[in-house]
Write a protein that holds these residues in place. Structure first.
Motif, PDB file in Angstrom:
ATOM      1  N   ARG A  39       1.067  -0.669   0.357  1.00 31.18           N
ATOM      2  CA  ARG A  39      -0.314  -0.091  -0.136  1.00 31.18           C
ATOM      3  C   ARG A  39       0.495   1.535  -0.065  1.00 31.18           C
ATOM      4  O   ARG A  39       2.112   1.017   0.744  1.00 31.18           O
ATOM      5  N   GLN A  41       2.468   4.185   1.120  1.00 29.60           N
ATOM      6  CA  GLN A  41       2.823   4.800   2.630  1.00 29.60           C
ATOM      7  C   GLN A  41       4.052   5.122   2.620  1.00 29.60           C
ATOM      8  O   GLN A  41       4.626   5.515   1.552  1.00 29.60           O
ATOM      9  N   LEU A  71       7.883  10.616  -3.577  1.00 24.90           N
ATOM     10  CA  LEU A  71       9.844  10.618  -3.620  1.00 24.90           C
ATOM     11  C   LEU A  71      10.530   9.855  -3.311  1.00 24.90           C
ATOM     12  O   LEU A  71      10.629  10.465  -1.583  1.00 24.90           O
ATOM     13  N   GLY A  72      10.566   8.813  -4.060  1.00 27.81           N
ATOM     14  CA  GLY A  72      11.800   8.255  -3.646  1.00 27.81           C
ATOM     15  C   GLY A  72      12.980   9.073  -4.747  1.00 27.81           C
ATOM     16  O   GLY A  72      13.505   9.685  -5.287  1.00 27.81           O
ATOM     17  N   GLY A  73      13.765   7.658  -4.073  1.00 29.65           N
ATOM     18  CA  GLY A  73      15.635   8.245  -5.082  1.00 29.65           C
ATOM     19  C   GLY A  73      15.474   8.355  -7.038  1.00 29.65           C
ATOM     20  O   GLY A  73      15.848   9.067  -7.289  1.00 29.65           O
ATOM     21  N   TYR A  74      14.412   7.672  -7.119  1.00 28.48           N
ATOM     22  CA  TYR A  74      14.015   7.880  -8.363  1.00 28.48           C
ATOM     23  C   TYR A  74      13.322   9.061  -8.928  1.00 28.48           C
ATOM     24  O   TYR A  74      13.439   9.844 -10.198  1.00 28.48           O
ATOM     25  N   LEU A 138       6.258   4.956  -8.139  1.00 30.35           N
ATOM     26  CA  LEU A 138       6.303   4.521  -7.181  1.00 30.35           C
ATOM     27  C   LEU A 138       6.560   2.847  -7.414  1.00 30.35           C
ATOM     28  O   LEU A 138       6.702   2.511  -7.956  1.00 30.35           O
ATOM     29  N   HIS A 143       1.255   0.758  -9.143  1.00 32.03           N
ATOM     30  CA  HIS A 143       1.486   1.092 -10.507  1.00 32.03           C
ATOM     31  C   HIS A 143       0.127   0.929 -10.925  1.00 32.03           C
ATOM     32  O   HIS A 143      -0.714   2.171 -11.306  1.00 32.03           O
ATOM     33  N   GLU A 160       5.937   4.327 -14.375  1.00 33.43           N
ATOM     34  CA  GLU A 160       7.563   3.954 -14.890  1.00 33.43           C
ATOM     35  C   GLU A 160       7.362   2.939 -14.995  1.00 33.43           C
ATOM     36  O   GLU A 160       6.331   2.168 -14.405  1.00 33.43           O
ATOM     37  N   LYS A 161       8.407   2.478 -15.612  1.00 31.83           N
ATOM     38  CA  LYS A 161       8.874   1.450 -15.933  1.00 31.83           C
ATOM     39  C   LYS A 161       8.973  -0.189 -14.417  1.00 31.83           C
ATOM     40  O   LYS A 161       9.646   1.269 -13.632  1.00 31.83           O
ATOM     41  N   ARG A 189      13.033   5.284 -20.645  1.00 27.86           N
ATOM     42  CA  ARG A 189      14.256   6.331 -20.952  1.00 27.86           C
ATOM     43  C   ARG A 189      14.479   5.933 -22.056  1.00 27.86           C
ATOM     44  O   ARG A 189      15.347   6.673 -23.178  1.00 27.86           O
ATOM     45  N   TRP A 231      11.243  -2.632  -1.303  1.00 24.86           N
ATOM     46  CA  TRP A 231      10.322  -3.170  -1.958  1.00 24.86           C
ATOM     47  C   TRP A 231      10.742  -3.824  -2.910  1.00 24.86           C
ATOM     48  O   TRP A 231      10.054  -4.290  -3.678  1.00 24.86           O
ATOM     49  N   ARG A 232      12.342  -3.676  -3.410  1.00 27.19           N
ATOM     50  CA  ARG A 232      12.366  -4.591  -4.600  1.00 27.19           C
ATOM     51  C   ARG A 232      12.894  -5.802  -4.301  1.00 27.19           C
ATOM     52  O   ARG A 232      13.083  -6.425  -5.418  1.00 27.19           O
ATOM     53  N   TYR A 249      15.875  -3.658 -19.255  1.00 28.39           N
ATOM     54  CA  TYR A 249      16.247  -2.837 -20.483  1.00 28.39           C
ATOM     55  C   TYR A 249      17.304  -4.047 -21.110  1.00 28.39           C
ATOM     56  O   TYR A 249      17.186  -3.737 -22.089  1.00 28.39           O
ATOM     57  N   TYR A 328      22.828   6.130 -17.144  1.00 30.63           N
ATOM     58  CA  TYR A 328      21.727   7.249 -16.917  1.00 30.63           C
ATOM     59  C   TYR A 328      22.479   7.989 -17.477  1.00 30.63           C
ATOM     60  O   TYR A 328      21.536   9.101 -18.342  1.00 30.63           O
TER      61      TYR A 328
HETATM   62  P1  NAD Z   1      12.810   3.809  -3.965  1.00 26.54           P
HETATM   63  O1  NAD Z   1      12.179   3.090  -2.997  1.00 26.54           O
HETATM   64  O2  NAD Z   1      13.631   5.341  -3.987  1.00 26.54           O
HETATM   65  O3  NAD Z   1      11.439   4.682  -3.969  1.00 26.54           O
HETATM   66  C1  NAD Z   1      10.468   4.341  -3.439  1.00 26.54           C
HETATM   67  C2  NAD Z   1       9.443   5.681  -3.066  1.00 26.54           C
HETATM   68  O4  NAD Z   1       7.539   5.483  -3.431  1.00 26.54           O
HETATM   69  C3  NAD Z   1       9.410   5.741  -1.424  1.00 26.54           C
HETATM   70  O5  NAD Z   1      10.034   6.664  -1.537  1.00 26.54           O
HETATM   71  C4  NAD Z   1       7.966   5.990  -1.235  1.00 26.54           C
HETATM   72  O6  NAD Z   1       8.036   7.776  -1.087  1.00 26.54           O
HETATM   73  C5  NAD Z   1       6.525   5.729  -2.433  1.00 26.54           C
HETATM   74  N1  NAD Z   1       6.102   4.636  -1.548  1.00 26.54           N
HETATM   75  C6  NAD Z   1       4.572   4.976  -1.546  1.00 26.54           C
HETATM   76  N2  NAD Z   1       4.560   3.104  -0.574  1.00 26.54           N
HETATM   77  C7  NAD Z   1       5.469   3.162  -0.494  1.00 26.54           C
HETATM   78  C8  NAD Z   1       5.500   1.166  -0.373  1.00 26.54           C
HETATM   79  N3  NAD Z   1       4.751   0.673   0.106  1.00 26.54           N
HETATM   80  N4  NAD Z   1       6.564   0.806   0.537  1.00 26.54           N
HETATM   81  C9  NAD Z   1       8.048   1.836  -0.867  1.00 26.54           C
HETATM   82  N5  NAD Z   1       8.176   3.164  -1.098  1.00 26.54           N
HETATM   83  C10 NAD Z   1       6.844   3.692  -1.283  1.00 26.54           C
HETATM   84  O7  NAD Z   1      12.464   3.774  -5.658  1.00 26.54           O
HETATM   85  P2  NAD Z   1      13.035   4.351  -7.273  1.00 26.54           P
HETATM   86  O8  NAD Z   1      14.035   3.634  -6.557  1.00 26.54           O
HETATM   87  O9  NAD Z   1      12.443   5.511  -6.712  1.00 26.54           O
HETATM   88  O10 NAD Z   1      11.593   3.558  -7.437  1.00 26.54           O
HETATM   89  C11 NAD Z   1      10.542   4.116  -8.216  1.00 26.54           C
HETATM   90  C12 NAD Z   1      10.091   3.990  -9.088  1.00 26.54           C
HETATM   91  O11 NAD Z   1      10.729   4.048 -10.352  1.00 26.54           O
HETATM   92  C13 NAD Z   1      10.070   1.907  -9.503  1.00 26.54           C
HETATM   93  O12 NAD Z   1       8.568   1.469 -10.613  1.00 26.54           O
HETATM   94  C14 NAD Z   1      11.224   1.859 -10.332  1.00 26.54           C
HETATM   95  O13 NAD Z   1      11.104   0.676 -10.824  1.00 26.54           O
HETATM   96  C15 NAD Z   1      11.360   3.148 -11.064  1.00 26.54           C
HETATM   97  N6  NAD Z   1      12.820   3.371 -11.785  1.00 26.54           N
HETATM   98  C16 NAD Z   1      13.211   3.660 -13.080  1.00 26.54           C
HETATM   99  C17 NAD Z   1      14.308   3.801 -13.263  1.00 26.54           C
HETATM  100  C18 NAD Z   1      14.596   3.513 -14.394  1.00 26.54           C
HETATM  101  O14 NAD Z   1      16.074   3.842 -15.095  1.00 26.54           O
HETATM  102  N7  NAD Z   1      13.484   4.166 -15.439  1.00 26.54           N
HETATM  103  C19 NAD Z   1      15.378   3.846 -11.852  1.00 26.54           C
HETATM  104  C20 NAD Z   1      14.711   3.631 -11.020  1.00 26.54           C
HETATM  105  C21 NAD Z   1      14.380   3.178 -10.398  1.00 26.54           C
END
Ligand code: NAD
Length: 399
Positions: A39, A41, A71-74, A138, A143, A160-161, A189, A231-232, A249, A328
């Motif tokens: 969910r 969060q 608002l995660g890393g990506y 997310l 998604h 996002e993918k 991308r 979560w991964r 990819y 990237y």
């Molecule tokens: P991350 O763990 O850094 O961030 C995920 C964010 O999602 C969290 O910070 C939070 O803000 C939110 N969130 C809400 N509910 C959550 C839950 N139950 N568990 C965890 N996080 C939750 O992940 P990320 O690397 O930012 O990845 C987010 C998306 O971006 C994914 O779909 C990932 O596949 C995609 N992504 C794409 C690329 C690319 O190159 N296109 C690279 C990295 C990630």
């Protein structure tokens, strides 16, 4: 938004019921209790991603206002900067379950307080005319439902993918887009990245003759994380594992380089369920991918191998080597023909993010056909499921 039973149902839909006892079912049985729940969060500040030193200037006339969800890393590191950088888009709102993080990000992008939404207040974006579109960043298992929420609010969606966990979820997303009569784009991308575009053009022009084989690797080591903190590694949030997240990819590259979709796949998964990182997902997935032309690709993707990101295509007349292939930034590529090697430098890889978002804006404003539509995400989800099905049954799967 999804309870334990629903997650289990989703797992069974993904993997097919009636399979003999296997690591897949064992993982399903042990999953959940200590895993991050499925969910939306709030989560802490991610371990990468920088904010702009000064907020972006005012948007240009006609710019598409985008709300970034997650608002995660990506999200912080790539999605927000891309939306701010593209000529035709601007950051209109942020959506997060962590109020402090959201406030900090909003301030950095010059957003007023009423442009900060939580997962609980998200539905109110329907009344917010500043927001025309939503960028879903997310975890994968969220998604589908958040894309549906965004369409229900009458917004366009870039997601996002990987698109979602299953083909059925992808179909739901496409149907929601049609119902709302709004655009749906998957954020692939590499379709906007100079090296991958040049490679595709070269393959089409026969630069190495007829492609015979393609080898792809997308690997890294996840370190000490477990399903309790990443979560991964959680089946209900990630799907099958490295294949969806990173191997995708390589899978995509095999298709845009050959210009074909696979006719048959043979998959293999390596489980290390005694390792606390891999109680729910396989550590490594491999696939042999056959194309109608006779070309065969070999894909390796892992969360437990040293970092690698390569594509090597071998044709009747030469070789294309991309190493790294889909980073990237800083991708590298050479053509090898006999003893001659030509290094190619088609442009900065870093433009891919804002170009992709600009394409989304062009689809909304100019009705340009989307290069990476929901149907492409659905196609890929079907291939991924076929690879897992083959891994489970030990049989090749024809597509
Ligand atoms: P991350 O763990 O850094 O961030 C995920 C964010 O999602 C969290 O910070 C939070 O803000 C939110 N969130 C809400 N509910 C959550 C839950 N139950 N568990 C965890 N996080 C939750 O992940 P990320 O690397 O930012 O990845 C987010 C998306 O971006 C994914 O779909 C990932 O596949 C995609 N992504 C794409 C690329 C690319 O190159 N296109 C690279 C990295 C990630």
């Amino acid at each position: 938004m999804t309870d334990k039973n629903t997650s289990r149902r989703t797992f069974l839909q993904m993997t097919g019921v009636g399979l003999a006892a296997s690591p897949w079912l064992a993982a399903c049985a042990t999953a959940q209790s200590t895993s991050i729940p499925r969910r939306a969060q709030g989560m802490p500040w991610p371990n990468w991603g920088e904010l702009p030193e000064t907020p972006p200037g005012p948007p240009k006339a006609g710019s598409v206002g985008i709300a970034v969800v997650g608002l995660g890393g990506y999200g912080i590191g790539k999605s927000l900067p891309a939306v701010a950088e593209a000529e035709g888009t601007h950051v209109a709102a942020v959506v997060s379950g962590n109020p402090e993080k959201a406030a900090k990000v909003a301030a950095a992008y010059g957003l007023p307080d009423d442009a900060i939404y939580s997962y609980d207040t998200f539905a109110r974006i329907a009344e917010d005319d500043r927001i025309e579109a939503v960028y879903i960043v997310l975890p994968t298992g969220l998604h589908a439902e958040w894309t549906e929420f965004a369409f229900a609010a009458g917004k366009h969606v870039i997601c996002e993918k990987p698109m979602a966990l299953t083909p059925a979820e992808c179909e739901r997303m496409i149907a929601a887009s049609k119902r709302a009569n709004k655009k749906l784009m998957i954020a692939y991308r590499c379709h906007f990245e100079p090296y991958n575009l040049k490679a595709t053009e070269l393959m089409k022009a026969g630069a190495i003759g007829a492609i015979q084989t393609i080898e792809t690797t997308n690997c890294y080591t996840v370190g000490t994380a477990t399903p309790a903190d990443d979560w991964r590694l959680v089946k209900a949030l990630t799907g099958g594992g490295a294949l969806e997240d990173y191997g995708l990819y390589g899978l995509q590259a095999t298709m845009y380089l050959t210009g074909e979709t696979p006719s048959k796949v043979i998959g293999q998964t390596e489980w290390q369920t005694e390792d606390p990182r891999f109680t729910e997902i396989p550590a490594t997935t491999r696939a042999e991918i056959h194309f109608p032309s006779g070309a065969v690709a070999n894909l390796t993707t892992s969360y437990n191998m040293p970092g690698s990101n390569t594509v090597i295509a071998t044709g009747t007349d030469g070789k294309l080597i991309m190493d790294p292939a889909t980073y990237y930034d800083g991708n590298a590529m050479k053509l090898v023909k006999g003893d001659a090697e030509t290094v190619l430098t088609p442009g900065a890889s870093s433009v891919q993010f804002s170009r992709m978002v600009q394409h989304f804006a062009d689809a909304i404003r100019k009705d340009v056909e989307i290069k990476t539509p929901g149907e492409m995400g659905l196609r890929d989800s079907k291939i991924i499921q076929a690879i897992y099905k083959s891994a489970q049954t030990g049989e090749a799967v024809t597509l």
